[in-house]
Write an enzyme that holds these catalytic residues in place. Structure first.
Site, PDB file in Angstrom:
ATOM      1  CB  CYS A   1      -0.907  -0.001   1.230  1.00  0.00           C
ATOM      2  SG  CYS A   1      -1.944   1.459   1.368  1.00  0.00           S
TER       3      CYS A   1
ATOM      4  CB  CYS B   1      -3.112   4.536   6.364  1.00  0.00           C
ATOM      5  SG  CYS B   1      -4.577   3.633   6.922  1.00  0.00           S
TER       6      CYS B   1
ATOM      7  CB  CYS C   1      -8.119   0.170   2.146  1.00  0.00           C
ATOM      8  SG  CYS C   1      -7.619  -0.820   3.569  1.00  0.00           S
TER       9      CYS C   1
ATOM     10  CG  ASN D   1     -18.019 -17.502  14.828  1.00  0.00           C
ATOM     11  OD1 ASN D   1     -18.377 -17.466  13.654  1.00  0.00           O
ATOM     12  ND2 ASN D   1     -16.740 -17.597  15.170  1.00  0.00           N
TER      13      ASN D   1
ATOM     14  CG  ASP E   1     -14.004 -15.986  20.963  1.00  0.00           C
ATOM     15  OD1 ASP E   1     -12.917 -15.391  21.046  1.00  0.00           O
ATOM     16  OD2 ASP E   1     -14.769 -15.861  19.991  1.00  0.00           O
TER      17      ASP E   1
ATOM     18  CB  CYS F   1      -8.666 -10.888  20.509  1.00  0.00           C
ATOM     19  SG  CYS F   1      -9.598 -10.182  21.885  1.00  0.00           S
TER      20      CYS F   1
END
Length: 457
Positions: free
Chosen positions: A92, A98, A180, A323, A387, A413
């Site tokens: 990019c 960015c 993007c 999920n 999760d 995460c």
């Protein structure tokens, strides 16, 4: 020299904030590590840590300080004296301005190795545990993967244009980009067109943001409008959606006000899992995993590690719209899913009914609070899937019915909270950390998604 040009890009586009008592200085540094946010880590001659934007481990760089503090300095690379063999040219042209990506100058394979290193280091330093086996990184496509995003919008009178995109590395500003590379192509290749659309609206200065949500069936753009739209503006949005194949939504207030511009477009998007056997419906602002291909691989990976059997009763915490819960339910005897957001619990129940899955129960509960009155807490479970959000599951774990649980699969995460919770499960609850590894949910960023398996002897 290509590496020098890349460093120059960071140097030109990174704001310099100087402490007047400590003016900026130039340093030659050897980069030894990568920080949690993708900056190179070095030590100056006096032993102080220096975090260097645009530098990679193994490199020798010339850097200029941007912030000088007692404990550490921050700097930007202005010249790469010795480049890492893992350095690559960013795809990019907006990289360095960015703030959406931090690692496009590092090869994807080395990005994964760095994330795996971060995970294992966190286990050792925070949790004081070590996995018996390191799982090979789970990967998928590295470009055009992002199906969910919030794009900033700002009309800039000096530029006489409206900017649409992620925030710059200096978060006060929105990056002036034309495309993007990490957004799904339907959106990423049309950033300039979306910007021109907003620029043409009478309320261009009162569009605060645009939410992107892409399902398997269609892509939605949700315009956060701080003022009512004229009929002319609505017609421009309608024409753009028809021409560029977007479903247009408006959001005049809080999340509950989101509605399609045209009622006949409906409010749901869809994606499939489990080889297409399960159809998930979601609203544009619902939480779903950002990377669709990676989510499909991750769910299959988690199922293989959890190994639910027809006789198993499984608990799925922080379950969202189902999920993991619904794919587990197709294999296990019964499943209980618990989620803190009532709207997602409603959606999970709707998804179970839509797919004819009847051996699942969903509950709405804040998993960071006292759970003793929850009806499911007193029930026995054979296996557990976690999760949680970035904060982890440390508030819930001590309250869970773990006595019968033989196996836990933890999807994370944030490596720090996973490491902390791993220590709790091992030290306080008799589990062993059997395996762990990273999953590349966010290529070209410093975000570390991981998975771990705990078992009793």
């Amino acid at each position: 020299m290509e590496s020098a040009k890349i460093a120059d890009r960071f140097h030109q586009q990174t704001p310099v904030t100087r402490n007047r008592s400590k003016p900026a200085i130039e340093l030659e540094l050897s980069i030894t590590d990568l920080s949690h946010d993708g900056r190179g880590v070095a030590r100056s001659d006096d032993g102080k840590a220096v975090f260097v934007v645009g530098a990679l481990p193994g490199e020798r760089v010339k850097a200029r300080t941007t912030t000088r503090k007692k404990q550490f300095d921050e700097a930007v690379a202005i010249e790469i004296l010795e480049a890492s063999p893992d350095r690559v040219a960013p795809r990019c042209r907006h990289f360095g301005t960015c703030g959406g990506c931090a690692l496009q100058h590092l090869s994807p394979q080395t990005q994964l190795a760095a994330k795996q290193h971060t995970l294992l280091e966190n286990f050792e330093r925070i949790g004081h545990v070590k996995p018996e086996r390191v799982i090979a990184p789970l990967t998928s496509q590295v470009w055009g993967y992002r199906r969910k995003a919030r794009l900033g919008v700002k009309y800039v009178p000096k530029k006489e244009k409206t900017l649409v995109g992620f925030r710059e590395t200096d978060p006060r500003f929105i990056a002036d980009v034309e495309r993007c590379e990490v957004l799904v192509p339907q959106v990423g290749e049309r950033i300039a067109a979306i910007s021109a659309l907003v620029d043409s609206l009478e309320v261009r200065a009162l569009i605060a943001q645009i939410e992107v949500a892409s399902g398997d069936d269609r892509t939605a753009l949700v315009f956060r409008n701080l003022a009512p739209l004229s009929d002319g503006d609505k017609e421009k949005l309608r024409d753009f959606g028809a021409r560029e194949n977007f479903t247009i939504f408006l959001q005049p207030g809080n999340n509950d006000t989101v509605a399609p511009l045209d009622a006949e477009d409906g409010g749901d998007l869809h994606f499939g899992l489990d080889g297409g056997a399960i159809d998930f419906a979601f609203r544009p602002l619902d939480f779903v995993q950002v990377n669709a291909a990676m989510n499909e691989a991750m769910v299959a990976h988690a199922l293989a590690l959890l190994d639910p059997q027809p006789q198993d009763r499984v608990l799925d915490l922080f379950c969202g719209l189902g999920n993991f819960t619904l794919p587990i339910a197709r294999r296990a005897g019964s499943v209980v899913g618990v989620e803190g957001e009532p709207n997602l619990v409603r959606r999970a129940n709707e998804n179970a009914a839509r797919n004819g899955i009847t051996n699942v129960e969903f509950y709405a509960a804040d998993l960071t609070t006292d759970l003793r009155t929850q009806p499911w807490v007193g029930e026995g479970f054979d296996k557990l899937l976690l999760d949680p959000p970035r904060t982890g599951a440390d508030a819930a774990i001590p309250q869970l019915p773990l006595a019968q649980v033989r196996r836990i699969v933890y999807v994370s995460c944030h490596p720090g909270s996973l490491a902390r919770d791993a220590g709790i499960l091992v030290r306080d609850h008799g589990f062993k950390l059997k395996a762990a590894g990273v999953m590349d949910m966010f290529p070209h960023t410093a975000h570390v998604e991981s998975i771990a398996v705990f078992e009793r002897d």
